[in-house]
Design an enzyme around this catalytic site. Sequence first.
Site, PDB file in Angstrom:
ATOM      1  N   GLU A  70      -2.163   1.558  -3.172  1.00 48.44           N
ATOM      2  CA  GLU A  70      -2.176   2.719  -3.604  1.00 48.44           C
ATOM      3  C   GLU A  70      -2.634   3.516  -4.859  1.00 48.44           C
ATOM      4  O   GLU A  70      -1.514   2.643  -5.916  1.00 48.44           O
ATOM      5  CB  GLU A  70      -1.785   3.697  -2.770  1.00 48.44           C
ATOM      6  CG  GLU A  70      -1.063   3.953  -2.436  1.00 48.44           C
ATOM      7  CD  GLU A  70       0.023   4.647  -1.698  1.00 48.44           C
ATOM      8  OE1 GLU A  70       0.146   4.915  -0.801  1.00 48.44           O
ATOM      9  OE2 GLU A  70       0.233   5.769  -2.485  1.00 48.44           O
ATOM     10  N   CYS A  80       4.179   8.993  -3.859  1.00 52.51           N
ATOM     11  CA  CYS A  80       4.238   7.232  -4.426  1.00 52.51           C
ATOM     12  C   CYS A  80       4.167   7.111  -2.342  1.00 52.51           C
ATOM     13  O   CYS A  80       4.499   7.477  -1.651  1.00 52.51           O
ATOM     14  CB  CYS A  80       5.388   7.269  -4.910  1.00 52.51           C
ATOM     15  SG  CYS A  80       5.811   7.580  -5.797  1.00 52.51           S
TER      16      CYS A  80
END
Length: 347
Positions: free
Chosen positions: A87, A333
């Site tokens: 991502e 994150c």
Amino acid sequence: MILADLGKEQLNILVQNYGEKSFRAGQIYNNINNGKSISQMTDLSESFRQKLLQDYADCACEIYKEFHSKDGSIKYLFKLSDGNIIEGVLMKYKYGYTQCVSTQVGCRMGCEFCASTIGGLVRNLTSGEILSQIAVVNRALGGDIKKRLVTNVVLMGSGEPFDNYDNVVDFLKKVTCSGGLNISARNISLSTCGLVDKIYDFCNEGIALNLTISLHSPFDEQRKKIMPIAKKYKISQILSACEQYFKVTKRRYIFEYSLIKGQNDSDKDLQELYRLLKGKPCHVNLIRLNEVKEKTLKSVNDKNAYDFCKKLNDLGISSTVRRIIGSDIQGACGQLRASVLKGEDDT
Ligand code: SAH
């Protein structure tokens, strides 16, 4: 194999090996930096593309899903050529876009508050896979190497950059290359949980970027409770390594400090931060902990974060509170990848 892993010289050899004219190397190099898959490299002949596709993955990384936040940031899920998902986040600022990239699939550092660590390390990303995250997003925004819309890069996605040292350094050389995306090192931030040996190695690479250290506590004993890497390296060792980086680059270093309720937000923590950092060429970036549902740690509230910041500044330690980005799209994150892996992303 990943075509984007090859540098200019390796591409020269590649085109020779395929019996193609030498100028094809430059075309491939531009195509890679323009975020094109091999199939999209239509300035190459169809037969050459077919040959390349037999030996190389069509794209190092492709945009698999994107999530647009109300605040203008975009969270991307990228699919790698082996099916792994990573991502990244794109943040819009006045000067352009800052992209947060991943350096590993997963992470093995085991920080208590971080979602990237759930499931451990799957594998390192190659230099081309890190570069391609930027190239494909720049392309999706309508940019290319001449019209670069991603102006700044932060290595703060999933993974510990210095746990994938060689590929990350190779990536940094590629992304700063004048013929390529040409992003200046001063517009790049690298965040590490503090692998001291690697910080020293990095001092010798001649790359003057914004070195960022995840500190999260000024006390070794407390840091050990939330960051396993603290068992290996003491804060004093980290500070010496940062000083060395400053000595060779003249760039101030930055500490990231995620405020966790009852863990690192007391006056004792403030005083110790002051004792450690006074007079140092550094800045403290305060982050309000992004609560991860798999983890138990809680954030401080906004008022406490800004009070902490003010007290640090009053003590003469330069500090700011990081703006919250993409909280409605799981901006922290590893959060989004973690929910995708569990099949919870049907938004
Ligand atoms: N492995 C690198 C990059 C990590 S991500 C490092 O440790 O620095 C960038 C920053 O976000 C790090 O400071 C990390 O500790 C912090 N972080 C991770 N999860 C977080 C969370 N849930 N809330 C707030 N900060 C977090």
